[in-house]
Enzyme design. Structure first.
Site, PDB file in Angstrom:
ATOM      1  N   ARG A 257      34.823  46.957  17.619  1.00  0.00           N
ATOM      2  CA  ARG A 257      33.918  45.936  16.755  1.00  0.00           C
ATOM      3  C   ARG A 257      34.595  44.447  17.029  1.00  0.00           C
ATOM      4  O   ARG A 257      35.612  44.524  16.437  1.00  0.00           O
ATOM      5  CB  ARG A 257      33.294  46.403  15.416  1.00  0.00           C
ATOM      6  CG  ARG A 257      32.662  47.471  15.083  1.00  0.00           C
ATOM      7  CD  ARG A 257      30.857  46.846  16.206  1.00  0.00           C
ATOM      8  NE  ARG A 257      30.125  48.117  15.218  1.00  0.00           N
ATOM      9  CZ  ARG A 257      29.849  49.516  16.654  1.00  0.00           C
ATOM     10  NH1 ARG A 257      30.091  49.043  18.173  1.00  0.00           N
ATOM     11  NH2 ARG A 257      29.276  50.690  16.347  1.00  0.00           N
ATOM     12  N   ASP A 281      35.339  44.192  24.972  1.00  0.00           N
ATOM     13  CA  ASP A 281      33.646  44.955  25.941  1.00  0.00           C
ATOM     14  C   ASP A 281      32.937  44.814  24.128  1.00  0.00           C
ATOM     15  O   ASP A 281      31.265  45.440  24.345  1.00  0.00           O
ATOM     16  CB  ASP A 281      33.812  46.728  25.660  1.00  0.00           C
ATOM     17  CG  ASP A 281      32.511  47.152  26.498  1.00  0.00           C
ATOM     18  OD1 ASP A 281      32.230  46.889  27.455  1.00  0.00           O
ATOM     19  OD2 ASP A 281      31.990  48.378  25.262  1.00  0.00           O
ATOM     20  N   GLU A 286      26.125  38.696  21.164  1.00  0.00           N
ATOM     21  CA  GLU A 286      25.820  39.363  22.687  1.00  0.00           C
ATOM     22  C   GLU A 286      23.717  39.021  22.711  1.00  0.00           C
ATOM     23  O   GLU A 286      23.818  39.401  21.997  1.00  0.00           O
ATOM     24  CB  GLU A 286      26.156  41.275  22.310  1.00  0.00           C
ATOM     25  CG  GLU A 286      27.190  41.237  21.786  1.00  0.00           C
ATOM     26  CD  GLU A 286      27.807  42.791  21.911  1.00  0.00           C
ATOM     27  OE1 GLU A 286      26.631  43.770  22.292  1.00  0.00           O
ATOM     28  OE2 GLU A 286      29.055  42.748  21.482  1.00  0.00           O
ATOM     29  N   HIS A 305      29.041  45.408  27.200  1.00  0.00           N
ATOM     30  CA  HIS A 305      29.165  45.952  25.864  1.00  0.00           C
ATOM     31  C   HIS A 305      29.061  47.397  26.838  1.00  0.00           C
ATOM     32  O   HIS A 305      27.735  47.670  25.970  1.00  0.00           O
ATOM     33  CB  HIS A 305      28.689  45.414  24.882  1.00  0.00           C
ATOM     34  CG  HIS A 305      28.849  46.508  23.478  1.00  0.00           C
ATOM     35  ND1 HIS A 305      28.447  46.610  22.050  1.00  0.00           N
ATOM     36  CD2 HIS A 305      29.191  47.764  23.691  1.00  0.00           C
ATOM     37  CE1 HIS A 305      28.732  47.072  20.832  1.00  0.00           C
ATOM     38  NE2 HIS A 305      28.986  48.129  21.813  1.00  0.00           N
ATOM     39  N   ILE A 306      29.800  47.997  26.617  1.00  0.00           N
ATOM     40  CA  ILE A 306      29.107  49.090  28.115  1.00  0.00           C
ATOM     41  C   ILE A 306      30.017  50.401  27.575  1.00  0.00           C
ATOM     42  O   ILE A 306      30.191  51.527  28.007  1.00  0.00           O
ATOM     43  CB  ILE A 306      28.833  49.022  29.481  1.00  0.00           C
ATOM     44  CG1 ILE A 306      30.881  49.556  29.987  1.00  0.00           C
ATOM     45  CG2 ILE A 306      28.130  47.423  30.372  1.00  0.00           C
ATOM     46  CD1 ILE A 306      31.119  48.423  31.359  1.00  0.00           C
ATOM     47  N   GLY A 307      30.635  51.091  26.607  1.00  0.00           N
ATOM     48  CA  GLY A 307      31.219  51.608  26.168  1.00  0.00           C
ATOM     49  C   GLY A 307      30.862  52.760  26.008  1.00  0.00           C
ATOM     50  O   GLY A 307      31.417  53.562  26.238  1.00  0.00           O
TER      51      GLY A 307
END
Length: 341
Positions: A257, A281, A286, A305-307
């Site tokens: 986060r 990430d 966003e 943010h593709i985790g």
């Protein structure tokens, strides 16, 4: 012949006079890749309801309210579209929020409960984010993005990568994700240390992880990776004091986060080259604005943010979302969030 025509005319008049039952409307939000409908079987719902996909993010609360005012069900993908008190109070038809994963801090659960809006959740898979964390770590240590860019532009080797075998991996937060990251670090023959406010040293020892103080973790680690839930207590848990303790060749990894890190302090540390870099990430805003410093800094490796954005995870998210909506339409619910307090 005339009788048949009269009967047909009467039938048509009866159909028109019958009250028309409106189909419920389902909104699927922030389907960035346009894959939501292919990741699960929505066909039964599409026969009984109107399913509308929104691919682009909303610019502000006004856009959210204007776009969703007529929907009975909203399907949200994690925290991509916050559902605040103001938004929820402005959506009179909304009765179900189908959220992916059990924890979604961007939904005002208390207001939803007050308004009689049910919140359903799905299970999640832990390994997608763990795999990305190690992708970020290896990309940072071996300078993979820079070397790929050099190759694509006609160049050749430009840097000397670091090693991770024998180095120290510092994990902030030894929960499910932290434990998974620790196991991979141990497979690379790293020394793995950890800290969190309530870390049990005996539990850590049982995992082959050394519990240390917060200061020691930031001073001793060659790589620091964050794996904590964001709360008032953990907000900005990494600030200028922690960044000042880090080695000049150390990397900070954050796929957890953004709010765990004081962003202004991190930007300063990166700009002053106090640490080798950051691999990120997650972000305060966003999608990240086009003019954000992270987009230009050479010591930042950033992914959008593709985790959790993997096929396995998406298939689980969307298939259980469909199950939840179908159950709710039948007056039942498989998984439901209850407002605290």
């Amino acid at each position: 012949m005339h009788l048949s025509l009269l009967c047909l005319d009467q039938f048509r008049r009866e159909q028109v006079s019958k009250p028309q039952i409106s189909r419920k409307k389902i909104a699927i939000l922030n389907d960035y890749q346009g894959v939501a409908l292919s990741m699960a079987d929505w066909s039964a719902l599409q026969k009984e309801t109107e399913v509308v996909v929104f691919r682009e993010p909303f610019a502000n609360e006004r856009e959210v309210i204007a776009a969703l005012a007529d929907f009975d069900v909203i399907c949200v993908m994690r925290e991509r579209t916050p559902l605040t008190r103001e938004i929820l109070r402005s959506l009179p038809k909304l009765r179900l929020i189908a959220s992916t994963a059990q924890s979604n801090s961007s939904i005002d659960v208390k207001t939803a409960s007050e308004l009689g809006i049910t919140i359903a959740w799905t299970e999640h898979l832990p390994y997608g984010t763990t795999e990305l964390v190690w992708g970020l770590i290896l990309s940072a240590i071996r300078r993979i993005p820079a070397e790929v860019q050099s190759f694509r532009t006609g160049g050749w080797q430009t840097s000397v990568g670091q090693d991770i075998s024998g180095r120290t991996l510092g994990i902030v937060g030894l929960g499910n994700f932290g434990k998974a990251v620790a196991r991979v670090g141990q497979a690379f023959d790293m020394r793995v240390i950890a800290w969190s406010p309530n870390l049990d040293p005996e539990m850590a020892k049982g995992l082959g992880v050394e519990a240390v103080s917060k200061q020691s973790l930031f001073e001793d680690s060659d790589i620091v990776t964050l794996h904590m839930v964001l709360s008032e207590r953990t907000k900005n848990i990494v600030g200028s004091a922690e960044l000042d303790c880090m080695k000049s060749h150390a990397w900070l990894i954050n796929a957890s986060r953004s709010g765990l890190v004081d962003q202004s302090a991190l930007i300063t540390a990166l700009d002053m080259k106090q640490i080798a870099g950051a691999a990120l990430d997650v972000y305060d805003e966003e999608p990240v604005p086009a003019d954000h410093p992270y987009r230009e800094m050479g010591n930042v490796i950033a992914t959008p943010h593709i985790g959790f954005v993997t096929e396995d995870t998406y298939r689980l998210f969307y298939s259980q979302t469909v199950e939840n909506i179908e159950s709710w339409l039948k007056g039942m619910l498989v998984r439901e969030t209850v407002a605290a307090g």
